[in-house]
Write an enzyme that holds these catalytic residues in place. Sequence first.
Site, mmCIF file in Angstrom:
data_model
loop_
_atom_site.group_PDB
_atom_site.id
_atom_site.type_symbol
_atom_site.label_atom_id
_atom_site.label_comp_id
_atom_site.label_asym_id
_atom_site.label_seq_id
_atom_site.Cartn_x
_atom_site.Cartn_y
_atom_site.Cartn_z
ATOM 1 C CG HIS A 67 5.811 -1.597 -3.886
ATOM 2 N ND1 HIS A 67 5.793 -1.920 -2.545
ATOM 3 C CD2 HIS A 67 4.830 -2.328 -4.464
ATOM 4 C CE1 HIS A 67 4.827 -2.794 -2.319
ATOM 5 N NE2 HIS A 67 4.218 -3.063 -3.466
ATOM 6 C CG ASP B 85 -2.734 -0.278 3.322
ATOM 7 O OD1 ASP B 85 -3.488 -0.755 2.463
ATOM 8 O OD2 ASP B 85 -1.661 -0.812 3.651
ATOM 9 N NE ARG C 73 -8.086 -4.847 -0.614
ATOM 10 C CZ ARG C 73 -6.830 -4.610 -1.021
ATOM 11 N NH1 ARG C 73 -6.045 -3.790 -0.343
ATOM 12 N NH2 ARG C 73 -6.362 -5.179 -2.109
ATOM 13 C CB SER D 134 -3.379 -1.241 -0.666
ATOM 14 O OG SER D 134 -2.541 -1.941 0.199
ATOM 15 C CE LYS E 251 1.521 -1.194 1.983
ATOM 16 N NZ LYS E 251 0.320 -1.971 1.892
HETATM 17 N N1 URA Z 1 0.274 -5.344 -1.526
HETATM 18 C C1 URA Z 1 -0.236 -4.302 -0.824
HETATM 19 O O1 URA Z 1 0.497 -3.576 -0.159
HETATM 20 N N2 URA Z 1 -1.562 -4.091 -0.885
HETATM 21 C C2 URA Z 1 -2.398 -4.843 -1.609
HETATM 22 O O2 URA Z 1 -3.576 -4.579 -1.631
HETATM 23 C C3 URA Z 1 -1.861 -5.931 -2.323
HETATM 24 C C4 URA Z 1 -0.509 -6.157 -2.271
#
Ligand code: URA
Length: 436
Positions: free
Chosen positions: A82, A161, A168, A183, A187
């Site tokens: 990621h 999320d 947010r 977050s 995922k």
């Molecule tokens: N990327 C994400 O997936 N979540 C966040 O909160 C910030 C960046």
Amino acid sequence: MLPQWIIEKKRNGDALTDDEIREFIQGFTRGTIPDYQMAALAMAIYFRGLSADETAALTEAMLRSGDVLDTASIAAPKIDKHSTGGIGDKVSLILAPLVACCGVAVPMISGRGLGITGGTLDKLESIPGYRTQLATAEFLHIVAACGCSIVGQTERLAPADRKLYALRDVTGTVPSIPLITASILSKKLAAGVDGLVLDVKCGRGAFMPTPETARELAHSLVHVGRQMGKQMTALITSMDQPLGRAVGNALEIVETVAALQGCGPDDLMEVTLALAERMLLLAGVARSAAEAGAMLARQLESGAAWRKFLDMVRLHGGDVATLVHPDRLPRARLQEPLPAPASGFVAAADAEHIGRACLLLGAGRTKTTDAVDHAVGVADLVKIGQPVAQGQPLAVLHANDERRLAAARAQLETAFRITPAAAPPPLPLIREEISL
Ligand code: URA
């Protein structure tokens, strides 16, 4: 406990229990806890923070808010990567097939671009026919068949999320390390991986502009991921200038093809190989960085990684003829070089300004519902330290609209600084490794 009592507890700086966090997230996902109470809790977390235990509980609750993929039928170790998002970052497209060639499964759930940072899915969708929204069964079938698949998040993966991120975004609570950690991990871990390698970008074009905040986020991600039983490591990498020489969706596919054919720009290959090496080490298919590096080099040199990319694209319905003949990819109507104003050395090629120029051309989106123009962007970018002669192109703008081109050109001019003497070398690309 009533939701308002949980909000008050965090507002006062007290630690929340696992049950309190789980009940709050369950209620928010189901709609029994309204957005205003979730927003209030997010703001309390923004100011008061969460401990590692609380962050792990929040991650677990968000992960369990939807489906968690059952990848047990895939025998190979399952490792993903990621990135926190950068400009010109097409690493996933090269790394997924490359790592899959070494016997590691890469089930990758990716995102779309927002703001100046590009999205892997937008890049893939510039290949005609490539389907990014697959049912879970087809996604797992492709991973089993060719070792890698890159798709988008489905409605059923970590729905808490998606709902919380949207909230947010409009309540000033995005830049919170525990909220970002939960977050990202909710995922990524919902895809049923054994481990995760993180690329935390740091610099002008990054979400985390300073080394301190990048380090803090990397620590939090590795620590919480480990606490949840996953193999984790993070690299902090520089994002002061774009990665590679192209920014824009189809333009980055052209650069990906070159990279998989052994002609990738040095900086792009350095970051890709460093992350891929860590994936092989986490998977246990290599015992040392040197062994991992040699395995990866063989897969690139033999053409196996390139063929794997073609297989993956074909299985997603993409037209591989456009990869074999990249001139058939979406192409912008106008191409205009940006000449260097003076002779000298490139001292800055600011990623943030270049990202903004691409946004003005239509390569990105300012809100999630915007459409992107796959053909536009900036290519043939010079790199920091490179000598240039007056009038030599610093980059070539690819545009489909004269007004957008003019605005993007004005923005792009601000990205470069040319100095008469050679500038000091840029900071190392791989700044730090956080494996705790
Ligand atoms: N990327 C994400 O997936 N979540 C966040 O909160 C910030 C960046």
